[in-house]
Write an enzyme that holds these catalytic residues in place. Structure first.
Site, PDB file in Angstrom:
ATOM      1  N   PHE A 280      11.103 -32.821 -23.503  1.00  0.00           N
ATOM      2  CA  PHE A 280      11.700 -32.390 -24.774  1.00  0.00           C
ATOM      3  C   PHE A 280      13.045 -31.701 -24.547  1.00  0.00           C
ATOM      4  O   PHE A 280      14.029 -31.989 -25.243  1.00  0.00           O
ATOM      5  CB  PHE A 280      10.727 -31.453 -25.482  1.00  0.00           C
ATOM      6  CG  PHE A 280      11.261 -30.837 -26.746  1.00  0.00           C
ATOM      7  CD1 PHE A 280      11.120 -31.477 -27.959  1.00  0.00           C
ATOM      8  CD2 PHE A 280      11.890 -29.590 -26.711  1.00  0.00           C
ATOM      9  CE1 PHE A 280      11.598 -30.896 -29.129  1.00  0.00           C
ATOM     10  CE2 PHE A 280      12.375 -29.005 -27.865  1.00  0.00           C
ATOM     11  CZ  PHE A 280      12.228 -29.664 -29.083  1.00  0.00           C
ATOM     12  N   ASP A 281      13.106 -30.783 -23.584  1.00  0.00           N
ATOM     13  CA  ASP A 281      14.346 -30.046 -23.305  1.00  0.00           C
ATOM     14  C   ASP A 281      15.483 -30.987 -22.955  1.00  0.00           C
ATOM     15  O   ASP A 281      16.591 -30.911 -23.498  1.00  0.00           O
ATOM     16  CB  ASP A 281      14.149 -29.087 -22.127  1.00  0.00           C
ATOM     17  CG  ASP A 281      13.029 -28.106 -22.329  1.00  0.00           C
ATOM     18  OD1 ASP A 281      11.922 -28.524 -22.707  1.00  0.00           O
ATOM     19  OD2 ASP A 281      13.271 -26.910 -22.102  1.00  0.00           O
TER      20      ASP A 281
END
Length: 445
Positions: free
Chosen positions: A211-212
């Site tokens: 996600f990051d």
């Protein structure tokens, strides 16, 4: 930086508002919401939250909130989180019935009313003294996102060689495959402005550890500013992260995002700022706007296009005449050249007007075709059977002339700089048409 907006939107307005300094002490909503995603962390959660709360009370000058995002824990983590929320007024907790750090951050950030959203890992491996430098550029309006970096020169990091190697190798992969310029994608210490998150998060598909990275890559490709803070970081020897599975999922994510970016499937134009928010949009007397950057980009694209053109010409020349081979090679390379210059040289994103730009590029192609075909015709008139190397030399010279003309036409006609209306006069500001006091002192008038 110019961006083509999606159909139905005004490209002069963009989608994101202009960045502004957040007002201090207005309303009851917190300025900062720090999210701590946890899964089965009953032992570390209490000390972590109390230490973070004490640090924010003593050092942070704005209202804040700490949100515990429980990712379907099966131990006593929900009870610990509820007890912390009951005893500390700035702490709340949210329960998710599915695992995934990315899912937890998306859910909590999307529901938060704080203008600055952050997250950190429950082990507090990052020194908390970096928290205020992390969020300050977002509060001031200087940046859109901020990340802690363990790979910056001034960072001080304590961790084993295995994790060090994996971290550096992963970031090298990102730089080589996705052209990422940020230094540390996976440090669990990041922040984002809520107005950016509102538009950016729906574009991020991953719900786990990637996600990051996906969020940062999309933000960077959209032209948003990412601020990096060197951090002091000590590895947690009891970390429960499964390194092999995480690395495999990350590589799958790199492939998915790279493919989406390559085919233009992501509407990054939604992250456009209003024209004039970027200082490169400003007209400075005597300084052509963006000329130096555009020349560099155009030269790089032109060199690659010329190489592709020569390879195509040599291939087509094996089974057809020079004029037909030249026309086919120039046509294919011209389409690729227009697409590359549209995105890389002139910074136009989105699919809107892409067909029109290609049509205009074909007109430019026709001019280049006339120059190169004329050169070949002149060579044929001068020599009945010119050598292949001579043909290539003449074509290179003709293409150089066509390249200069192509850049001028691209800049002035195909991708012209947008014009922004003159800003209204500011009351009390000096009139630029009148001599200033300093001018009067120098001239005596």
């Amino acid at each position: 930086m110019r961006t083509d907006s999606s159909p139905g939107t005004d490209p002069s307005l963009g989608v994101l508002p202009a960045r502004e300094h957040l007002p201090a002490g207005v309303g009851d909503a917190p300025v900062l919401d720090v999210v701590i995603p946890v899964y089965n962390e009953e032992r570390d959660l209490g000390p972590c939250v109390r230490r973070l709360h004490q640090h924010l009370v003593g050092t942070f000058p704005y209202r804040f909130r700490i949100t515990i995002a429980d990712n379907a824990s099966t131990d006593a983590t929900p009870d610990v989180a509820a007890a912390l929320a009951a005893s500390l007024p700035e702490v709340r907790h949210a329960r998710l019935e599915q695992k995934g750090r990315g899912r937890a951050l998306r859910t909590v950030w999307s529901a938060s009313d704080a203008p600055v959203l952050a997250y950190m890992d429950v082990d507090l491996s990052t020194d908390l003294n970096a928290l205020l430098p992390l969020v300050a550029p977002l509060i001031s309006g200087h940046s859109d996102l901020a990340i802690g970096s363990r790979l910056a020169r001034s960072s001080r990091v304590v961790r084993g060689p295995k994790r060090e190697f994996i971290s550096r190798a992963y970031n090298l992969i990102l730089r080589g495959s996705l052209q990422a310029r940020f230094s540390d994608a996976q440090c669990g210490f990041k922040a984002i402005r809520r107005d950016v998150a509102r538009v950016l998060l729906p574009l991020v598909e991953d719900t786990g550890w990637f996600f990051d990275t996906e969020m940062l890559v999309l933000a960077e490709r959209a032209g948003l500013r990412i601020h990096e803070v060197p951090v002091d970081w000590v590895d947690d020897p009891d970390s429960t992260v499964h390194i092999v599975k995480t690395a495999t999922d990350d590589l799958k994510g790199v492939w998915r995002v790279g493919k989406a970016l390559a085919v233009g499937a992501l509407p990054l134009d939604r992250l456009a700022r209003p024209f004039g928010d970027d200082p490169r949009d400003r007209q400075v007397p005597g300084v052509p706007r963006g000329l130096a950057r555009q020349l560099v980009g155009f030269c790089v694209v032109g060199a690659l296009s010329t190489l592709v053109y020569l390879l195509l010409y040599s291939g087509f020349r094996t089974f057809t005449g020079s004029q037909v081979a030249n026309a086919l090679a120039l046509l294919v390379s011209a389409v690729a050249n227009t697409a590359a210059n549209r995105r890389l040289t002139f910074g136009v994103r989105g699919r809107d007007r892409a067909v029109r730009h290609q049509a205009q590029g074909l007109v430019v192609f026709a001019i280049g075709l006339a120059l190169t075909s004329g050169s070949l015709a002149a060579l044929g008139a001068a020599s009945a059977d010119p050598a292949h190397s001579t043909e290539l030399a003449v074509l290179v010279a003709a293409n150089l002339a066509a390249t200069v003309l192509r850049f001028l036409l691209f800049r002035a006609w195909v991708f012209p700089e947008p014009t922004a209306p003159a800003p209204p006069p500011v009351p009390g500001a000096p009139d630029a048409s009148r001599p200033t006091y300093d001018h009067e002192l120098r001239t005596g008038r």
